[in-house]
Enzyme design. Structure first.
Site, PDB file in Angstrom:
ATOM      1  N   SER A   1       0.821  -1.221   0.000  1.00  0.00           N
ATOM      2  CA  SER A   1       0.000   0.000   0.000  1.00  0.00           C
ATOM      3  C   SER A   1       0.852   1.267   0.000  1.00  0.00           C
ATOM      4  O   SER A   1       2.052   1.238   0.286  1.00  0.00           O
ATOM      5  CB  SER A   1      -0.916   0.005   1.222  1.00  0.00           C
ATOM      6  OG  SER A   1      -1.555  -1.234   1.366  1.00  0.00           O
TER       7      SER A   1
HETATM    8  N1  SAH Z   1      -0.499  -5.347   4.018  1.00  0.00           N
HETATM    9  C1  SAH Z   1       0.209  -5.658   2.795  1.00  0.00           C
HETATM   10  C2  SAH Z   1      -0.558  -5.267   1.548  1.00  0.00           C
HETATM   11  C3  SAH Z   1      -1.648  -6.209   1.312  1.00  0.00           C
HETATM   12  S1  SAH Z   1      -2.386  -6.288  -0.274  1.00  0.00           S
HETATM   13  C4  SAH Z   1       1.593  -5.060   2.774  1.00  0.00           C
HETATM   14  O1  SAH Z   1       1.994  -4.382   3.731  1.00  0.00           O
HETATM   15  O2  SAH Z   1       2.312  -5.306   1.803  1.00  0.00           O
HETATM   16  C5  SAH Z   1      -3.772  -7.256   0.223  1.00  0.00           C
HETATM   17  C6  SAH Z   1      -3.443  -8.703   0.535  1.00  0.00           C
HETATM   18  O3  SAH Z   1      -4.613  -9.291   1.071  1.00  0.00           O
HETATM   19  C7  SAH Z   1      -3.081  -9.521  -0.692  1.00  0.00           C
HETATM   20  O4  SAH Z   1      -1.830 -10.102  -0.523  1.00  0.00           O
HETATM   21  C8  SAH Z   1      -4.198 -10.571  -0.777  1.00  0.00           C
HETATM   22  O5  SAH Z   1      -3.754 -11.820  -1.236  1.00  0.00           O
HETATM   23  C9  SAH Z   1      -4.650 -10.642   0.664  1.00  0.00           C
HETATM   24  N2  SAH Z   1      -5.998 -11.149   0.923  1.00  0.00           N
HETATM   25  C10 SAH Z   1      -7.145 -10.906   0.245  1.00  0.00           C
HETATM   26  N3  SAH Z   1      -8.186 -11.528   0.844  1.00  0.00           N
HETATM   27  C11 SAH Z   1      -7.685 -12.147   1.945  1.00  0.00           C
HETATM   28  C12 SAH Z   1      -8.259 -12.937   2.999  1.00  0.00           C
HETATM   29  N4  SAH Z   1      -9.571 -13.202   3.040  1.00  0.00           N
HETATM   30  N5  SAH Z   1      -7.449 -13.411   3.966  1.00  0.00           N
HETATM   31  C13 SAH Z   1      -6.120 -13.145   3.945  1.00  0.00           C
HETATM   32  N6  SAH Z   1      -5.518 -12.395   2.995  1.00  0.00           N
HETATM   33  C14 SAH Z   1      -6.298 -11.907   2.013  1.00  0.00           C
END
Ligand code: SAH
Length: 212
Positions: free
Chosen positions: A59
């Protein structure tokens, strides 16, 4: 490339809006370039989201700082993060709370994030692969929950993992545009605040978007 001075410049930029010095200090300690794929490392300290593979993103630093500040962490909390992604947000939470439980649905991302966090020496972060249920009820309740993917509504499955008095921050809206919502769980009516617009990848699962 001089990452240290790039990082200092980014923190200076964030400090115009973000007032919690603990959040700024944590971000000033963490090498964001290590969470970004090699081809994008030169952009690690721009205030923009970056691709991390598998159509997911790390992000934008400002949004990360804003969400983290809203959790009001003091150092004693057990925090749940949904969406480990690169692991960068988990590292920030680990600097500011006692324990971090982070869940990811894509094994490849969880594995890469785990290696980076281990190399940096973090010992208070647990990464789990989440399958059908949202979050990680096994270790609930949490004093703070940070959802780093967008949901169509606030999932009841996650509210129930939040301690009374606990804060959750989650992007809620359509697939492409959301509002950052902060929920403070209270015994009777939960307190809801809106922190502004944002754009996140989708939260996938029962209680969120049902498919990719
Ligand atoms: N916090 C992260 C950015 C996350 S992007 C960072 O600091 O880099 C969002 C992430 O959520 C993705 O990797 C995606 O695979 C994950 N995601 C989506 N739905 C999810 C769920 N139900 N449970 C766990 N992860 C999930």
């Amino acid at each position: 490339m001089d990452f240290a001075s790039e990082r200092a410049r980014l923190i200076e930029h964030l400090s115009r809006e973000i007032k919690d010095t603990r959040v700024l200090e944590a971000m000033a300690r963490i090498p964001r370039e290590q969470f970004v794929p090699p081809e994008n490392r030169h952009l690690a300290y721009e205030d923009i989201p970056l691709p991390i593979g598998l159509e997911q993103t790390i992000s934008q630093p400002f949004i990360i700082a804003l969400m983290t500040e809203a959790l009001e962490l003091t150092g004693t909390e057990k925090v749940l993060e949904i969406g480990t992604g690169s692991g960068y947000q988990a590292a920030i939470l680990a600097e500011l709370a006692q324990q971090v439980v982070t869940v990811e649905r894509l094994p490849k991302l969880a594995e890469t994030a785990g290696k980076v966090l281990e190399n940096l020496g973090y010992s208070n972060i647990e990464i789990h692969l989440s399958e059908k249920t949202l979050g990680w009820p096994e270790a609930a309740p949490y004093e703070a929950i940070l959802v780093t993917a967008g949901a169509p509504k606030v999932p009841a499955e996650l509210i129930s993992q939040l301690a009374i008095g606990g804060r959750m921050v989650i992007p809620v809206g359509s697939r492409y545009l959301q509002e950052l919502v902060k929920i403070t769980r209270q015994r009777k009516k939960n307190r809801i605040e809106n922190l502004g617009g944002c754009r996140f990848v989708s939260l996938i699962g029962k209680g969120a978007w049902e498919n990719e």
